[in-house]
Design a protein around this motif. Structure first.
Motif, PDB file in Angstrom:
ATOM      1  N   UNK A 197       1.897   2.831  -8.815  1.00  0.00           N
ATOM      2  CA  UNK A 197       0.498   3.127  -9.154  1.00  0.00           C
ATOM      3  C   UNK A 197      -0.303   1.840  -9.351  1.00  0.00           C
ATOM      4  N   UNK A 198       0.323   0.714  -9.027  1.00  0.00           N
ATOM      5  CA  UNK A 198      -0.320  -0.588  -9.219  1.00  0.00           C
ATOM      6  C   UNK A 198      -0.475  -1.310  -7.871  1.00  0.00           C
ATOM      7  N   UNK A 199      -1.696  -1.573  -7.451  1.00  0.00           N
ATOM      8  CA  UNK A 199      -1.899  -2.252  -6.163  1.00  0.00           C
ATOM      9  C   UNK A 199      -1.166  -3.584  -6.068  1.00  0.00           C
ATOM     10  N   UNK A 200      -1.048  -4.300  -7.186  1.00  0.00           N
ATOM     11  CA  UNK A 200      -0.421  -5.622  -7.156  1.00  0.00           C
ATOM     12  C   UNK A 200       1.088  -5.562  -6.906  1.00  0.00           C
ATOM     13  N   UNK A 201       1.684  -4.374  -7.026  1.00  0.00           N
ATOM     14  CA  UNK A 201       3.122  -4.235  -6.790  1.00  0.00           C
ATOM     15  C   UNK A 201       3.468  -3.895  -5.339  1.00  0.00           C
ATOM     16  N   UNK A 202       2.466  -3.561  -4.549  1.00  0.00           N
ATOM     17  CA  UNK A 202       2.731  -3.114  -3.183  1.00  0.00           C
ATOM     18  C   UNK A 202       3.418  -4.195  -2.364  1.00  0.00           C
ATOM     19  N   UNK A 203       3.044  -5.434  -2.542  1.00  0.00           N
ATOM     20  CA  UNK A 203       3.639  -6.521  -1.758  1.00  0.00           C
ATOM     21  C   UNK A 203       5.140  -6.646  -2.038  1.00  0.00           C
ATOM     22  N   UNK A 204       5.557  -6.430  -3.291  1.00  0.00           N
ATOM     23  CA  UNK A 204       6.990  -6.488  -3.605  1.00  0.00           C
ATOM     24  C   UNK A 204       7.776  -5.451  -2.796  1.00  0.00           C
ATOM     25  N   UNK A 205       7.172  -4.291  -2.577  1.00  0.00           N
ATOM     26  CA  UNK A 205       7.824  -3.249  -1.800  1.00  0.00           C
ATOM     27  C   UNK A 205       7.911  -3.654  -0.318  1.00  0.00           C
ATOM     28  N   UNK A 206       6.826  -4.184   0.195  1.00  0.00           N
ATOM     29  CA  UNK A 206       6.754  -4.522   1.615  1.00  0.00           C
ATOM     30  C   UNK A 206       7.642  -5.706   1.985  1.00  0.00           C
TER      31      UNK A 206
END
Length: 328
Positions: free
Chosen positions: A277-286
């Motif tokens: 639910x946090x935009x800043x965490x998306x890069x960690x997933x990618x």
């Protein structure tokens, strides 16, 4: 972004599970934040987006439709039927007429003419799987769906369903701390050519490393009813998390990235769909598909967090009774 195959589709090696943008983990993020997560995932090369009629009792599909309809040709859109909200209650209903009506409603909410991959969200014990999948197969023939999937079912149920119509994907919980698919379903998927889509690949947030006390969970967070998140068992599991986070630190990545990378190393036919639910965490997933793990690291992780070292069941007995998966 590296890619993998699900049925006829080439998808990003990591997808995005959209549930927690509307459902299950307490108060959802604002519409603006949720849209930032979806668009941020798209910007990072994620093309597989997973929603369901149940999530937010339709509101999650509406969110995904509102934000991503303009990008429809760039994404593989998946949803689920067979479990939805009825008069404010969660209902499992796999009857053909219910599934057909559910799909029509989903298409409107998603603002699309066709859903790329539709899962049967839960097996309805009152309806033969052949009847439910047969109805869904009719919707493929009608051009409303492109491929079919199942969620939280056993190897035996998968085989029965696949005999009616090819099953492109089976979705179930899989991560370092939930190994149930290793009992039988992964092997059945490989025999049939069915991709495995792993939901909750971060252990419902546990493997992200940020959750350190269950007392911070919101009152309506579904994890409060899960045995592993009871105060006593969660405290016991925290020792595993400390060592895991140290492994991530040594590798120079976020714990979430490491958890997803481990899963990707379990087979080229596995596609995790983490949520955030946090935009800043998306890069960690990618970043997970880019993290190569050697055999020694994989062995250490396997030995650290597995069905023998994790304390507590993944579901309560009441919830477990609703699903068809093999259990240790």
């Amino acid at each position: 972004m590296k890619t993998r195959r699900i049925g006829p589709f080439e998808v990003s090696a990591v997808g995005l599970g959209c549930m927690n943008l509307s459902h299950a983990y307490g108060v959802p993020p604002s519409r603006q934040t949720a849209a930032a997560v979806l668009l941020g995932a798209l910007d990072q090369g994620i093309t597989l987006f997973d929603t369901a009629a149940l999530y937010g009792f339709g509101s999650n599909e509406e969110l995904v439709g509102d934000v991503l309809a303009v990008h429809r040709e760039r994404i593989v859109l998946t949803s689920k039927c067979g479990m939805q909200g009825v008069n404010g209650q969660r209902v499992i209903d796999g009857r053909p007429e219910t599934l057909r009506a559910s799909v029509e409603a989903s298409l409107k909410r998603l603002k699309t003419d066709v859903i790329d991959l539709l899962y049967l969200h839960r097996l309805d014990p009152a309806v033969p799987i052949e009847d439910s999948v047969g109805a869904m197969a009719g919707l493929v023939q009608a051009g409303k769906l492109r491929a079919l999937g199942l969620s939280e079912v056993s190897a035996a149920t998968l085989r029965r369903a696949h005999a009616v119509h090819p099953i492109a994907a089976l979705q179930s919980e899989y991560s370092l701390w939930t190994r149930n698919p290793e009992i039988a379903v992964l092997q059945a998927c490989r025999e049939l050519g069915t991709a495995f889509v792993a939901f909750s690949p971060l252990g419902r947030g546990f493997l992200g490393g940020k959750l350190r006390s269950v007392h911070t969970l919101e009152p309506k967070d579904i994890r409060r009813a899960m045995p592993r998140f009871s105060p006593e068992l969660f405290a016991a599991n925290l020792g595993l998390l400390d060592v895991f986070c140290q492994e991530a630190l040594t590798l120079g990545c976020a714990p979430a990235t490491l958890a997803l990378a481990w899963l990707l190393h379990q087979g080229d036919d596995i596609v995790p769909i983490p949520g955030t639910s946090r935009p800043e965490h998306v890069r960690d997933l990618a970043l997970a598909p880019l993290l190569a793990l050697n055999a020694t690291t994989l062995q250490r992780l396997d030995a650290l967090i597995n069905q023998r070292t994790v304390r507590g069941a993944r579901y309560s007995s009441a919830t477990q009774a609703e699903i068809d998966t093999e259990e240790f």
